[in-house]
Design a protein around this motif. Structure first.
Motif, PDB file in Angstrom:
ATOM      1  N   ASP A  92       0.876  -1.169   0.000  1.00 52.86           N
ATOM      2  CA  ASP A  92       0.000   0.000   0.000  1.00 52.86           C
ATOM      3  C   ASP A  92       0.911   1.215   0.000  1.00 52.86           C
ATOM      4  N   VAL A  93       1.019   1.855  -1.147  1.00 54.03           N
ATOM      5  CA  VAL A  93       2.017   2.908  -1.345  1.00 54.03           C
ATOM      6  C   VAL A  93       1.375   4.198  -1.850  1.00 54.03           C
ATOM      7  N   ASP A  94       2.145   5.273  -1.825  1.00 51.92           N
ATOM      8  CA  ASP A  94       1.648   6.585  -2.230  1.00 51.92           C
ATOM      9  C   ASP A  94       1.546   6.773  -3.733  1.00 51.92           C
ATOM     10  N   SER A  95       2.292   5.981  -4.504  1.00 51.89           N
ATOM     11  CA  SER A  95       2.302   6.222  -5.940  1.00 51.89           C
ATOM     12  C   SER A  95       2.705   4.966  -6.711  1.00 51.89           C
ATOM     13  N   TYR A  96       2.381   5.002  -7.989  1.00 50.77           N
ATOM     14  CA  TYR A  96       2.808   3.942  -8.892  1.00 50.77           C
ATOM     15  C   TYR A  96       4.337   3.874  -8.932  1.00 50.77           C
ATOM     16  N   GLU A  97       4.969   5.031  -8.926  1.00 49.92           N
ATOM     17  CA  GLU A  97       6.435   5.082  -8.966  1.00 49.92           C
ATOM     18  C   GLU A  97       7.044   4.354  -7.771  1.00 49.92           C
ATOM     19  N   ARG A  98       6.440   4.527  -6.589  1.00 49.61           N
ATOM     20  CA  ARG A  98       6.929   3.839  -5.392  1.00 49.61           C
ATOM     21  C   ARG A  98       6.716   2.328  -5.530  1.00 49.61           C
ATOM     22  N   ALA A  99       5.598   1.924  -6.102  1.00 44.76           N
ATOM     23  CA  ALA A  99       5.338   0.500  -6.317  1.00 44.76           C
ATOM     24  C   ALA A  99       6.389  -0.104  -7.244  1.00 44.76           C
ATOM     25  N   VAL A 100       6.740   0.613  -8.307  1.00 47.17           N
ATOM     26  CA  VAL A 100       7.768   0.143  -9.242  1.00 47.17           C
ATOM     27  C   VAL A 100       9.119   0.054  -8.531  1.00 47.17           C
ATOM     28  N   GLU A 101       9.440   1.067  -7.714  1.00 46.81           N
ATOM     29  CA  GLU A 101      10.697   1.064  -6.963  1.00 46.81           C
ATOM     30  C   GLU A 101      10.795  -0.170  -6.056  1.00 46.81           C
ATOM     31  N   LEU A 102       9.718  -0.469  -5.345  1.00 47.06           N
ATOM     32  CA  LEU A 102       9.730  -1.624  -4.441  1.00 47.06           C
ATOM     33  C   LEU A 102       9.783  -2.937  -5.208  1.00 47.06           C
ATOM     34  N   ALA A 103       9.071  -3.030  -6.319  1.00 48.26           N
ATOM     35  CA  ALA A 103       9.133  -4.245  -7.131  1.00 48.26           C
ATOM     36  C   ALA A 103      10.551  -4.478  -7.633  1.00 48.26           C
ATOM     37  N   GLY A 104      11.233  -3.403  -8.030  1.00 44.69           N
ATOM     38  CA  GLY A 104      12.624  -3.523  -8.473  1.00 44.69           C
ATOM     39  C   GLY A 104      13.523  -4.025  -7.367  1.00 44.69           C
ATOM     40  N   GLU A 105      13.294  -3.532  -6.160  1.00 40.22           N
ATOM     41  CA  GLU A 105      14.103  -3.985  -5.015  1.00 40.22           C
ATOM     42  C   GLU A 105      13.839  -5.456  -4.712  1.00 40.22           C
ATOM     43  N   LEU A 106      12.577  -5.857  -4.770  1.00 37.93           N
ATOM     44  CA  LEU A 106      12.230  -7.256  -4.509  1.00 37.93           C
ATOM     45  C   LEU A 106      12.815  -8.175  -5.576  1.00 37.93           C
ATOM     46  N   SER A 107      12.942  -7.683  -6.799  1.00 36.29           N
ATOM     47  CA  SER A 107      13.499  -8.448  -7.900  1.00 36.29           C
ATOM     48  C   SER A 107      14.960  -8.834  -7.669  1.00 36.29           C
ATOM     49  N   ALA A 108      15.614  -8.144  -6.746  1.00 34.83           N
ATOM     50  CA  ALA A 108      17.028  -8.405  -6.470  1.00 34.83           C
ATOM     51  C   ALA A 108      17.249  -9.506  -5.442  1.00 34.83           C
ATOM     52  N   ALA A 109      16.197 -10.222  -5.050  1.00 40.70           N
ATOM     53  CA  ALA A 109      16.364 -11.325  -4.089  1.00 40.70           C
ATOM     54  C   ALA A 109      17.420 -12.295  -4.607  1.00 40.70           C
ATOM     55  N   PRO A 110      18.244 -12.835  -3.701  1.00 46.25           N
ATOM     56  CA  PRO A 110      19.304 -13.744  -4.151  1.00 46.25           C
ATOM     57  C   PRO A 110      18.748 -15.090  -4.609  1.00 46.25           C
ATOM     58  N   GLY A 111      19.473 -15.694  -5.526  1.00 47.79           N
ATOM     59  CA  GLY A 111      19.123 -17.020  -6.029  1.00 47.79           C
ATOM     60  C   GLY A 111      20.351 -17.898  -6.058  1.00 47.79           C
ATOM     61  N   ALA A 112      20.515 -18.637  -7.120  1.00 52.25           N
ATOM     62  CA  ALA A 112      21.651 -19.550  -7.261  1.00 52.25           C
ATOM     63  C   ALA A 112      22.962 -18.785  -7.145  1.00 52.25           C
ATOM     64  N   GLY A 113      23.891 -19.345  -6.396  1.00 55.60           N
ATOM     65  CA  GLY A 113      25.193 -18.721  -6.212  1.00 55.60           C
ATOM     66  C   GLY A 113      25.153 -17.472  -5.350  1.00 55.60           C
ATOM     67  N   GLY A 114      23.993 -17.198  -4.729  1.00 49.06           N
ATOM     68  CA  GLY A 114      23.857 -16.008  -3.901  1.00 49.06           C
ATOM     69  C   GLY A 114      23.724 -14.719  -4.695  1.00 49.06           C
ATOM     70  N   LYS A 115      23.645 -14.843  -6.014  1.00 50.67           N
ATOM     71  CA  LYS A 115      23.552 -13.658  -6.880  1.00 50.67           C
ATOM     72  C   LYS A 115      22.092 -13.244  -7.046  1.00 50.67           C
ATOM     73  N   PRO A 116      21.834 -11.937  -7.212  1.00 49.09           N
ATOM     74  CA  PRO A 116      20.452 -11.491  -7.418  1.00 49.09           C
ATOM     75  C   PRO A 116      19.800 -12.194  -8.604  1.00 49.09           C
ATOM     76  N   ILE A 117      18.529 -12.498  -8.451  1.00 47.12           N
ATOM     77  CA  ILE A 117      17.803 -13.169  -9.529  1.00 47.12           C
ATOM     78  C   ILE A 117      17.532 -12.211 -10.684  1.00 47.12           C
ATOM     79  N   HIS A 118      17.216 -10.967 -10.370  1.00 43.78           N
ATOM     80  CA  HIS A 118      16.755 -10.010 -11.389  1.00 43.78           C
ATOM     81  C   HIS A 118      15.514 -10.560 -12.075  1.00 43.78           C
ATOM     82  N   GLU A 119      14.622 -11.166 -11.261  1.00 41.60           N
ATOM     83  CA  GLU A 119      13.418 -11.758 -11.832  1.00 41.60           C
ATOM     84  C   GLU A 119      12.401 -10.683 -12.190  1.00 41.60           C
ATOM     85  N   TRP A 120      11.567 -11.005 -13.152  1.00 42.16           N
ATOM     86  CA  TRP A 120      10.456 -10.138 -13.525  1.00 42.16           C
ATOM     87  C   TRP A 120       9.337 -10.388 -12.529  1.00 42.16           C
TER      88      TRP A 120
END
Length: 135
Positions: A92-120
């Motif tokens: 629950d955020v103030d703007s679409y831009e903030r939602a995109v910012e948070l989605a981008g941060e969540l996309s960096a969750a680590p995966g194989a080898g401990g490296k960010p997934i960069h998932e969509w």
């Protein structure tokens, strides 16, 4: 404030940069990924932007109404689809831009080898009237 749904896919989304399926991750890599997700949710709880979230199992079934007095119809036990949702988070955020910012941060969750997934991640606004923020 506007609510958005962030959807994580097992499959169906464009391939992430670190495209190693979770079933090939080590237990340590899975733990690091889950910890990242938990830490991310805790950060959003502090800012008041976290509503809810949950990981989902890949198994499931399609269910539909089949008429008065008849049992529901199922097609399964697995969803026959190219898209399978791995989990979701509502923010629950103030703007679409903030939602995109948070989605981008969540996309960096680590995966194989401990490296960010960069998932969509799929970012979907809740249906309804979105407030207009004016200065």
């Amino acid at each position: 404030m506007a609510k958005y749904l962030l959807l994580k896919h097992y499959r169906g989304a464009p391939a992430p940069v670190n495209d190693v399926p979770m079933d090939r991750w080590s237990p340590e890599e899975i733990s690091a990924h889950v910890q990242y997700m938990n830490d991310f949710a805790a950060q959003l709880e502090k800012t008041g932007e976290f509503v809810d979230g949950q990981a989902l199992a890949p198994e499931g079934a399609w269910v539909r109404y089949d008429g008065e007095g008849r049992p529901p119809v199922t097609d399964g036990p697995f969803a026959e689809t190219k898209d399978v949702i791995a989990g979701w988070m509502v923010i629950d955020v103030d703007s679409y831009e903030r939602a995109v910012e948070l989605a981008g941060e969540l996309s960096a969750a680590p995966g194989a080898g401990g490296k960010p997934i960069h998932e969509w991640l799929e970012l979907r606004p809740f249906l309804g009237v979105h407030p207009t923020v004016t200065e």
